[in-house]
Design a protein around this motif. Sequence first.
Motif, mmCIF file in Angstrom:
data_model
loop_
_atom_site.group_PDB
_atom_site.id
_atom_site.type_symbol
_atom_site.label_atom_id
_atom_site.label_comp_id
_atom_site.label_asym_id
_atom_site.label_seq_id
_atom_site.Cartn_x
_atom_site.Cartn_y
_atom_site.Cartn_z
ATOM 1 N N TYR A 1 -8.559 -2.856 -3.572
ATOM 2 C CA TYR A 1 -8.162 -3.692 -4.707
ATOM 3 C C TYR A 1 -9.056 -3.428 -5.916
ATOM 4 N N HIS A 2 -10.363 -3.475 -5.710
ATOM 5 C CA HIS A 2 -11.291 -3.342 -6.838
ATOM 6 C C HIS A 2 -11.326 -1.939 -7.434
ATOM 7 N N MET A 3 -11.018 -0.946 -6.652
ATOM 8 C CA MET A 3 -10.959 0.418 -7.196
ATOM 9 C C MET A 3 -9.604 0.729 -7.829
ATOM 10 N N GLY A 4 -8.618 -0.119 -7.597
ATOM 11 C CA GLY A 4 -7.312 0.079 -8.214
ATOM 12 C C GLY A 4 -6.320 0.853 -7.376
ATOM 13 N N GLY A 5 -6.663 1.176 -6.137
ATOM 14 C CA GLY A 5 -5.740 1.929 -5.291
ATOM 15 C C GLY A 5 -4.437 1.199 -5.040
ATOM 16 N N VAL A 6 -4.495 -0.131 -4.927
ATOM 17 C CA VAL A 6 -3.272 -0.906 -4.680
ATOM 18 C C VAL A 6 -2.402 -0.997 -5.930
ATOM 19 N N ARG A 7 -2.956 -0.646 -7.073
ATOM 20 C CA ARG A 7 -2.202 -0.669 -8.327
ATOM 21 C C ARG A 7 -1.982 0.734 -8.885
ATOM 22 N N SER A 8 -2.136 1.735 -8.048
ATOM 23 C CA SER A 8 -2.061 3.126 -8.511
ATOM 24 C C SER A 8 -0.643 3.581 -8.828
ATOM 25 N N GLY A 9 0.357 2.901 -8.294
ATOM 26 C CA GLY A 9 1.739 3.226 -8.624
ATOM 27 C C GLY A 9 2.386 4.315 -7.791
ATOM 28 N N SER A 10 1.588 5.149 -7.153
ATOM 29 C CA SER A 10 2.148 6.253 -6.375
ATOM 30 C C SER A 10 1.076 6.809 -5.446
ATOM 31 N N ILE A 11 1.520 7.291 -4.295
ATOM 32 C CA ILE A 11 0.553 7.930 -3.393
ATOM 33 C C ILE A 11 0.152 9.311 -3.902
ATOM 34 N N THR A 12 0.823 9.807 -4.917
ATOM 35 C CA THR A 12 0.429 11.081 -5.525
ATOM 36 C C THR A 12 -0.665 10.887 -6.577
ATOM 37 N N ASN A 13 -0.958 9.665 -6.923
ATOM 38 C CA ASN A 13 -2.012 9.361 -7.888
ATOM 39 C C ASN A 13 -3.368 9.526 -7.186
ATOM 40 N N PRO A 14 -4.278 10.312 -7.743
ATOM 41 C CA PRO A 14 -5.594 10.489 -7.112
ATOM 42 C C PRO A 14 -6.335 9.163 -6.874
ATOM 43 N N LEU A 15 -6.086 8.161 -7.696
ATOM 44 C CA LEU A 15 -6.745 6.871 -7.541
ATOM 45 C C LEU A 15 -6.410 6.226 -6.188
ATOM 46 N N PHE A 16 -5.185 6.412 -5.730
ATOM 47 C CA PHE A 16 -4.784 5.896 -4.416
ATOM 48 C C PHE A 16 -5.694 6.485 -3.342
ATOM 49 N N TRP A 17 -5.900 7.796 -3.382
ATOM 50 C CA TRP A 17 -6.686 8.495 -2.365
ATOM 51 C C TRP A 17 -8.183 8.239 -2.524
ATOM 52 N N GLU A 18 -8.646 8.130 -3.756
ATOM 53 C CA GLU A 18 -10.059 7.831 -3.990
ATOM 54 C C GLU A 18 -10.411 6.449 -3.436
ATOM 55 N N ALA A 19 -9.557 5.469 -3.700
ATOM 56 C CA ALA A 19 -9.807 4.119 -3.204
ATOM 57 C C ALA A 19 -9.772 4.087 -1.677
ATOM 58 N N LEU A 20 -8.809 4.771 -1.082
ATOM 59 C CA LEU A 20 -8.723 4.830 0.381
ATOM 60 C C LEU A 20 -9.954 5.547 0.959
ATOM 61 N N ALA A 21 -10.377 6.625 0.300
ATOM 62 C CA ALA A 21 -11.547 7.375 0.770
ATOM 63 C C ALA A 21 -12.825 6.536 0.689
ATOM 64 N N ALA A 22 -12.905 5.621 -0.245
ATOM 65 C CA ALA A 22 -14.065 4.727 -0.338
ATOM 66 C C ALA A 22 -13.926 3.549 0.618
#
Length: 168
Positions: free
Chosen positions: A122-143
């Motif tokens: 939530y705090h990294m924005g992965g849940v608001r990334s809009g797509s699993i192709t967005n690097p933010l989704f993967w960065e948040a999951l990786a953290a």
Amino acid sequence: MQVMDHDIDTHKNHGCCMTDEAQVREHGKASFATAAHATLHCLTGCAIGEFIGLAIGVTLGIAPYPMMGLSTVLAYISGFSLTIFPLMKRTGFSFKTAFQTIWLGELVSIGVMELVMNSVDYHMGGVRSGSITNPLFWEALAAAVPAGYIAAFPVNFWLIGKELKRCH
């Protein structure tokens, strides 16, 4: 049918960490290796459920809190499944007996892990990334994954030491 002491002893004797579990019974202390293994096992189930829930939520545009709720439910389902079914196969327990044997330790461990993982997502924005192709989704999951492990490790260490959880 209630969980019988014999059933619990059977589980202890068929576990993957027999030496460490014997030490827990004798000395009342968990080893770091046992806790590390149990936490990694728990993380596997949590990460599967977390990823599937977030991927579904992001793809369908679900709001963050319901998406995190979905991820948590799926983490519990996958985490419990990865524990119950191998335990049933290894020991011959019924589903009910296997569930009664592991429910408390898994409930607490997965709960702590999911609380931390969802918070990081939530705090990294992965849940608001809009797509699993967005690097933010993967960065948040990786953290979130290592953060969940770090948070759950001392909990599992304590649960094993109190004989509320066993190595799977």
